[in-house]
Write an enzyme that holds these catalytic residues in place. Structure first.
Site, PDB file in Angstrom:
ATOM      1  CD  GLU A  47      38.017  42.165  37.519  1.00 21.82           C
ATOM      2  OE1 GLU A  47      39.182  42.511  37.306  1.00 21.82           O
ATOM      3  OE2 GLU A  47      37.715  41.274  38.324  1.00 21.82           O
ATOM      4  CB  CYS A 212      53.086  27.335  45.849  1.00 20.14           C
ATOM      5  SG  CYS A 212      52.567  27.546  44.150  1.00 20.14           S
TER       6      CYS A 212
END
Length: 380
Positions: A47, A212
DNA sequence: AAATCGGGGAA
DNA sequence: TTCCCAGATTT
């Protein structure tokens, strides 16, 4: 919403998060290095690397970093030079310094197992709210809010939110919306799914709206405004700067490098001595603590681009006849700040990319022939 | 709120 | 070229 739709909504519960999770199961990324052998440590490191850095860039760095520091203890016990060496070329070096510092704090604060609360992670250097949310949700499969650039874009388009993503008011609004959408289960996949949706479908340019899973409720898509959102903040022109770098060779075929200290840029990384335009050659000689300094060759200028400025670098290749011992006798000499390094053996130190590139170039150059040629020309 | 920090890669 | 990417910290 009519009665039939309401019934359908209640019984089949096609919620925002369930659509996202369903899409992730079919199309999400599951083969990234940090998605294997998931541990809080690996997720945390990934991260941090992924802050402002694209996945494809991070992958090789992550793999090498994990080989060098496979567990928290290895990172906490490493030297900063070693950590920065493995970070060299990745940029945003404060991330590496904070990572190192946070590793030591984690080891002290949580010797048995790493924390599961966002509030605990955000207290560590280099970890903000979004990164803490990612660490907690992905490591422990718990519900926690992630709001990176990708997810912000998804939400801003979906709800057609005005304003710039940098603005505090919009950020606050986004957190509030994200909290209402957050499912109580599947925290890991939901975080990953939202990021993947932003990276793969809801892209900045030419979003693939037809693919989507939440297309039918997307306000931007419905109004054909998907390319207008998020709104873009006007940008300022970037300044152009220039500097000279001294590549100083000694009798032992070594090059002088200096550790950047207490500067905003490249702090604690090793660089060639820099020569600002307003300094004389004598200043440079004093700065490098050498008595003799013979300029051999001026290498071609090359440009390095930063986000906020560009830098023209003119490398100056020079030679000193000083004996090494003489320099080291100097009381000012600090081996933690200055070092003579042989070109032949690879150096295990952190260097920013333009220095690294120049170094590689030097290794491939026959320096002594340049030196002899220059001396010959000087005599003539 | 605005500035600052690095480099890669896409278009 | 220009823009922006799994942001955080300092001013």
């Amino acid at each position: 919403m009519n009665k039939l739709e309401k019934m359908n909504d209640e019984h089949h519960a096609e919620t925002f998060s369930s659509k996202i999770l369903k899409w992730f199961n079919q199309h999400g990324r599951t083969h990234l290095p940090w998605q294997q052998q998931i541990t809080p440590y690996r997720v945390w490191v990934s991260e941090i690397m992924l802050q402002q850095t694209q996945v494809s860039t991070v992958i090789p760095y992550f793999l090498k970093f994990m080989s060098a520091f496979p567990v928290l203890e290895a990172l906490a016990g490493a030297s900063i030079d070693d950590v920065l060496f493995y970070w060299s070329g990745l940029g945003y070096y404060s991330r590496a310094r904070n990572l190192h510092l946070a590793a030591q704090k984690l080891q002290t604060l949580y010797p048995n197992e790493l924390p599961k609360e966002v509030e605990q992670w955000v207290q560590l250097p280099g970890i903000g709210l979004s990164t803490a949310g990612a660490i907690v949700s992905i490591s422990f499969d718990l519900p926690a809010i992630v709001l990176d650039g990708n997810i912000k874009r998804v939400l801003i388009r979906h709800f057609l939110l005005p304003g710039y993503p940098e603005q505090a008011a919009l950020k606050k609004q986004l957190y509030s919306i994200a909290a209402t959408l957050l499912p109580q289960l599947n925290g890991r996949n939901y975080s990953q799914a939202m990021m993947d949706l932003g990276a793969m479908i809801c892209t900045k340019r030419e979003p693939k709206c037809t693919e989507c899973p939440i297309q039918t409720n997307c306000q931007a898509y419905i109004q054909h405004l998907q390319t207008q959102y998020p709104m873009v903040k006007p940008k300022k022109p970037i300044p152009k700067l220039s500097a000279k770098w001294l590549i100083l060779l000694n009798k032992h075929h070594e090059i002088l490098i200096q550790k950047v200290i207490d500067l905003k840029l490249w702090n604690q990384l090793w660089v060639f001595p820099e020569w600002p335009a307003d300094k004389t050659m004598k200043d440079m000689r004093i700065q490098c603590q050498v008595n003799t300094l013979l300029i051999l060759k001026k290498l071609p200028v090359f440009r390095h681009h930063f986000t906020h400025f560009s830098l023209d670098i003119e490398p100056i290749f020079a030679f000193t006849e000083d004996q090494l011992s003489k320099i080291e006798q100097n009381q000012q000499w600090d081996s933690t700040q200055w070092r003579w390094v042989s070109l032949n053996q690879p150096i295990h130190l952190g260097m920013p990319l333009p220095v690294k590139k120049l170094w590689v170039q030097l290794v491939q150059t026959d320096l002594s022939s340049i030196r002899h040629q220059a001396i010959k020309e000087a005599i003539q």
